[in-house]
Enzyme design. Structure first.
Site, PDB file in Angstrom:
ATOM      1  N   SER A 199       0.841  -1.194   0.000  1.00 12.30           N
ATOM      2  CA  SER A 199       0.000   0.000   0.000  1.00 12.30           C
ATOM      3  C   SER A 199       0.880   1.250   0.000  1.00 12.30           C
ATOM      4  O   SER A 199       0.600   2.215  -0.699  1.00 12.30           O
ATOM      5  CB  SER A 199      -0.926  -0.027   1.224  1.00 12.30           C
ATOM      6  OG  SER A 199      -0.568   0.934   2.166  1.00 12.30           O
ATOM      7  N   ARG A 203       1.122   3.071  -3.944  1.00 11.39           N
ATOM      8  CA  ARG A 203       0.435   4.352  -4.017  1.00 11.39           C
ATOM      9  C   ARG A 203       1.383   5.429  -4.546  1.00 11.39           C
ATOM     10  O   ARG A 203       1.057   6.167  -5.477  1.00 11.39           O
ATOM     11  CB  ARG A 203      -0.075   4.757  -2.641  1.00 11.39           C
ATOM     12  CG  ARG A 203      -0.697   6.144  -2.630  1.00 11.39           C
ATOM     13  CD  ARG A 203      -1.147   6.577  -1.272  1.00 11.39           C
ATOM     14  NE  ARG A 203      -2.186   5.699  -0.751  1.00 11.39           N
ATOM     15  CZ  ARG A 203      -2.003   4.843   0.231  1.00 11.39           C
ATOM     16  NH1 ARG A 203      -0.827   4.741   0.795  1.00 11.39           N
ATOM     17  NH2 ARG A 203      -2.977   4.074   0.641  1.00 11.39           N
ATOM     18  N   ASN A 207       1.123   7.070  -8.400  1.00 13.30           N
ATOM     19  CA  ASN A 207       0.925   8.502  -8.596  1.00 13.30           C
ATOM     20  C   ASN A 207       2.031   9.118  -9.420  1.00 13.30           C
ATOM     21  O   ASN A 207       1.786   9.887 -10.349  1.00 13.30           O
ATOM     22  CB  ASN A 207       0.845   9.200  -7.244  1.00 13.30           C
ATOM     23  CG  ASN A 207      -0.559   9.206  -6.702  1.00 13.30           C
ATOM     24  OD1 ASN A 207      -1.386   9.993  -7.133  1.00 13.30           O
ATOM     25  ND2 ASN A 207      -0.848   8.307  -5.773  1.00 13.30           N
TER      26      ASN A 207
END
Lengths: 264, 156
Positions: A199, A203, A207
């Site tokens: 996670s 992430r 991005n």
């Protein structure tokens, strides 16, 4: 590169790392494990050392009298990191605040490379015969996983240090549903812990990679005279994203480590 | 986009960076911050202390002022009393002196009167004798009739 290059080629070219195979000694990414993404590491080191140098410089000259501008800035950053740590974590841990500060500043600076025009550094290095160069380290999953696995190891370390192996085992068996549902408890716990590094790193990687890709797409598909508008708008929006992603990374680091300290 | 050796490199770099921050950035900054905190706390404490000292000094000054006023009035009273006694004493001395002078003068007058009476008496005696001589055309021997003369004087 010549004028006749196609959009797909352009994009593909921008997605290849400057890679060095340690085993074969060749500057080529053949997909084996022994490849170093030299560009990612190099940029990460440069911005990381810039951060460390700046903060060390301020720390050496730190005075308890009226602080200068640099010291003020560094103190604000330190207060910021320490405040966030103290907000959620109430125990004593000398590592957590420096860790969070390093994570935030370093990730932020690595993200910041995304705001450099996509072709600036690669084109410049092309003059010296460097064929590929990806300038955003956090758009490389190796880099983000490197960070998150480091944090994952710290989570494990603190779990075992604070609760002792016995406590960890007990927690795995009994939380959250009580001893009679221990298989579910263990499964829950394993998933919960193993998801953390993913996670964290995915992430950030997602991005940054997406952000970079949009810059590349703009550069590849639009005529040169109209690129400033979408690229500029995206860059302004991206300032927000890179800051928020760095902040989230730090925040999750703090939260995960706090959870590792706490007993259920 | 494979996972490769870069991961390890990044992990080591990460560890070194965090270690460096923890070891060489954090402690001096914390030291400076804590020192400044202490300085500020000391400054505030000193300000409060001096405020208290000021109040104390003001109260003390008032006390001293009051005491000195009291002392001054005491001294004034004493001086007044002393002046009164001095005046009283001087008056007494003057009175006594005056009385003494008056008495002395009185004595002298008395003496003069006695002396004058004495003289008068003797002169009257002589006059009587001389008058008697003239009356008798005869010299009365003063020696012989001393007792007579004395008797006459006595009788005047």
């Amino acid at each position: 590169m010549t004028e006749t290059i196609s959009t797909a080629q352009y994009i593909e070219h921008h997605l290849v790392h400057l890679a060095y195979n340690v085993k074969s000694g060749q500057w080529h990414d053949d997909g084996s494990f022994w490849v170093l993404n030299v560009d990612s590491l190099l940029v990460a080191w440069v911005v990381g050392f810039a951060f460390l140098f700046l903060f060390r410089f301020a720390a050496v000259r730190a005075t308890s009298a009226a602080p200068g501008k640099l010291q003020n800035f560094v103190e604000i950053m330190i207060d910021f990191a320490q405040g966030l740590v103290k907000e959620s974590f109430h125990g004593k841990c000398d590592l957590m605040a420096p860790l969070s500060l390093t994570v935030f500043c370093w990730v932020f600076l690595m993200n910041l490379m995304d705001l450099l025009p996509v072709d600036l550094v690669p084109r410049f290095l092309e003059l010296f015969g460097v064929e590929h160069f990806k300038v955003v380290p956090t758009a490389d999953p190796n880099m983000t996983f490197g960070l998150s696995i480091g944090i994952f190891l710290l989570i494990l370390y603190y779990n075992f240090k604070i609760k002792r192996p016995k406590g960890v085992l007990k927690e795995m068996f009994t939380a959250p549903f009580g001893i009679w549902l221990f298989p579910i408890n263990i499964m829950f716990r394993l998933v919960e812990e193993c998801v953390k590094p993913f996670s964290l790193s995915l992430r950030l990687f997602g991005n940054m990679f997406a952000g970079e890709l949009i810059f590349i797409l703009v550069a590849a598909m639009l005529p040169w005279w109209s690129q400033w508008l979408p690229a500029g708008a995206w860059a302004i929006f991206h300032i927000l994203i890179i800051t928020i992603q760095a902040f989230i990374f730090m925040m999750l680091t703090i939260v995960y480590l706090t959870m590792a300290h706490e007993q259920h | 986009m494979n996972i490769n050796l870069t991961l390890l490199g990044q992990m080591i770099t990460f560890a070194v960076f965090v270690w460096f921050t923890m070891k060489y950035v954090w402690p001096p900054m914390m030291k400076a911050l804590e020192e400044r905190q202490k300085k500020i706390a000391d400054g505030i404490a000193a300000a409060e202390q001096s405020q208290r000292d000021l109040e104390l000094a003001e109260r003390k000054a008032l006390e001293i002022l009051r005491e000195s006023k009291e002392g001054a009035s005491h001294i004034l009273d004493a001086a007044n009393k002393r002046a009164e006694t001095i005046v009283e004493e001087a008056r007494e001395v003057a009175r006594v002196d005056g009385q003494r002078i008056v008495a002395h003068a009185h004595d002298q007058v008395q003496q003069a009167v006695v002396k004058a009476k004495e003289e008068l008496r003797s002169q009257v005696g002589m006059l009587v004798v001389m008058t008697a001589e003239k009356v008798l055309h005869r010299n009365i021997d003063a020696e012989k009739h001393r007792d007579l003369i004395a008797q006459a004087i006595e009788e005047i």
